[in-house]
Motif scaffolding. Structure first.
Motif, short mmCIF file in Angstrom:
data_model
loop_
_atom_site.label_atom_id
_atom_site.label_comp_id
_atom_site.label_asym_id
_atom_site.label_seq_id
_atom_site.Cartn_x
_atom_site.Cartn_y
_atom_site.Cartn_z
N SER A 39 -0.16 -40.98 -29.52
CA SER A 39 -1.54 -40.74 -29.08
C SER A 39 -1.81 -41.29 -27.68
N ASP A 40 -1.03 -42.27 -27.22
CA ASP A 40 -1.18 -42.82 -25.86
C ASP A 40 -0.42 -42.03 -24.81
N ALA A 41 0.35 -41.02 -25.25
CA ALA A 41 1.24 -40.30 -24.34
C ALA A 41 0.72 -38.90 -24.04
N ARG A 42 1.23 -38.38 -22.93
CA ARG A 42 0.97 -37.00 -22.53
C ARG A 42 2.29 -36.25 -22.74
N GLY A 43 2.29 -35.29 -23.63
CA GLY A 43 3.53 -34.55 -23.90
C GLY A 43 4.33 -35.22 -25.00
N ALA A 44 5.57 -34.78 -25.11
CA ALA A 44 6.44 -35.21 -26.21
C ALA A 44 7.07 -36.57 -25.95
N VAL A 45 7.42 -37.22 -27.06
CA VAL A 45 8.26 -38.42 -27.05
C VAL A 45 9.64 -37.95 -27.47
N THR A 46 10.67 -38.35 -26.72
CA THR A 46 12.04 -38.02 -27.12
C THR A 46 12.80 -39.32 -27.33
N GLY A 47 13.78 -39.25 -28.22
CA GLY A 47 14.56 -40.44 -28.51
C GLY A 47 15.99 -40.11 -28.82
N GLU A 48 16.84 -41.10 -28.55
CA GLU A 48 18.26 -40.96 -28.86
C GLU A 48 18.78 -42.30 -29.33
N ALA A 49 19.44 -42.29 -30.49
CA ALA A 49 20.03 -43.51 -31.05
C ALA A 49 21.54 -43.47 -30.84
N GLU A 50 22.06 -44.61 -30.44
CA GLU A 50 23.51 -44.78 -30.32
C GLU A 50 23.83 -46.14 -30.93
N GLY A 51 24.52 -46.13 -32.06
CA GLY A 51 24.80 -47.38 -32.75
C GLY A 51 23.50 -48.07 -33.12
N ASN A 52 23.37 -49.34 -32.73
CA ASN A 52 22.18 -50.12 -33.09
C ASN A 52 21.08 -50.04 -32.04
N ARG A 53 21.19 -49.12 -31.07
CA ARG A 53 20.16 -49.01 -30.02
C ARG A 53 19.45 -47.68 -30.09
N LEU A 54 18.14 -47.73 -29.83
CA LEU A 54 17.31 -46.54 -29.78
C LEU A 54 16.63 -46.51 -28.43
N HIS A 55 16.73 -45.38 -27.74
CA HIS A 55 16.10 -45.20 -26.44
C HIS A 55 15.02 -44.13 -26.58
N MET B 63 22.87 -54.14 -21.89
CA MET B 63 23.51 -54.53 -23.12
C MET B 63 24.03 -53.28 -23.82
N ALA B 64 25.29 -53.28 -24.19
CA ALA B 64 25.91 -52.14 -24.86
C ALA B 64 25.48 -52.10 -26.33
N ALA B 65 25.47 -50.89 -26.86
CA ALA B 65 25.12 -50.71 -28.26
C ALA B 65 26.27 -51.19 -29.14
N ALA B 66 25.92 -51.80 -30.25
CA ALA B 66 26.92 -52.15 -31.28
C ALA B 66 27.03 -50.95 -32.22
N PRO B 67 28.21 -50.70 -32.79
CA PRO B 67 28.35 -49.53 -33.66
C PRO B 67 27.53 -49.62 -34.95
N ALA B 68 27.24 -50.84 -35.41
CA ALA B 68 26.49 -50.98 -36.66
C ALA B 68 25.57 -52.19 -36.54
N PRO B 69 24.46 -52.22 -37.25
CA PRO B 69 24.00 -51.13 -38.10
C PRO B 69 23.42 -50.00 -37.26
N ARG B 70 23.48 -48.79 -37.80
CA ARG B 70 22.93 -47.62 -37.10
C ARG B 70 21.41 -47.74 -37.06
N PHE B 71 20.82 -47.48 -35.89
CA PHE B 71 19.35 -47.53 -35.76
C PHE B 71 18.78 -46.20 -36.22
N ASP B 72 18.27 -46.20 -37.45
CA ASP B 72 17.59 -45.03 -38.01
C ASP B 72 16.09 -45.31 -37.83
N ALA B 73 15.50 -44.66 -36.84
CA ALA B 73 14.09 -44.93 -36.49
C ALA B 73 13.15 -44.62 -37.64
N ILE B 74 13.43 -43.56 -38.39
CA ILE B 74 12.55 -43.19 -39.50
C ILE B 74 12.58 -44.29 -40.57
N ALA B 75 13.79 -44.73 -40.93
CA ALA B 75 13.92 -45.76 -41.96
C ALA B 75 13.32 -47.09 -41.50
#
Length: 144
Positions: A81-97, A1-13
């Motif tokens: 806390s369940d992970a080993r090492g860092a978590v990385t993320g990237e948001a594009e439009g309304n999707r967060l990976h 599924m392709a990302a929609a341009p809006a709303p922007r996925f702001d993970a912190i918010a």
């Protein structure tokens, strides 16, 4: 599924405040299990601190914690806390990976898609071992 341009996925918010998730977890050779996740997030100095209580099937509830910070527009880095090492993320439009490695060496990826009203996210998490998908969680997260 392709990302929609809006709303922007702001993970912190999205994860600041209270949210609840209801999911089905399917692991290799097992029947699907209901999962409920109750989350409470606060922000301090630009870093999200998320505390989650996870109820998986008939198991006792357990807590896990996340931290996440936006390092550049749409790019995130943090811990779980369940992970080993860092978590990385990237948001594009309304999707967060999100990508991370679970303890035990399981590479894990999550794709979250924000609803048009910004109050729900659809989450698909895949856990792999030796290149084989060994678990899939499909979750609906609702923000208060």
């Amino acid at each position: 599924m392709a990302a929609a341009p809006a709303p922007r996925f702001d993970a912190i918010a999205f994860f600041t405040g209270h949210s609840e998730g209801r999911a089905k977890l399917k692991t290799l050779f097992s029947a699907p299990v209901d999962v409920r996740v109750v989350s409470d997030g606060t922000v301090e100095d630009g870093t999200l601190h998320l505390v989650q209580t996870v109820q998986e099937g008939g198991k006792p509830p357990r807590q896990r914690t996340w931290t996440m910070r936006e390092t550049s527009p749409g790019h995130y880095r943090g811990t779980l806390s369940d992970a080993r090492g860092a978590v990385t993320g990237e948001a594009e439009g309304n999707r967060l990976h999100l990508s991370f490695t679970m303890k035990g060496g399981f590479p894990t990826e999550q794709w979250l898609t924000l609803s048009p009203d910004g109050h729900r996210a659809h989450n698909v998490m895949k856990v792999r071992k030796l290149g084989l998908t060994v678990g899939v969680l499909v979750e609906d997260i609702r923000k208060d």
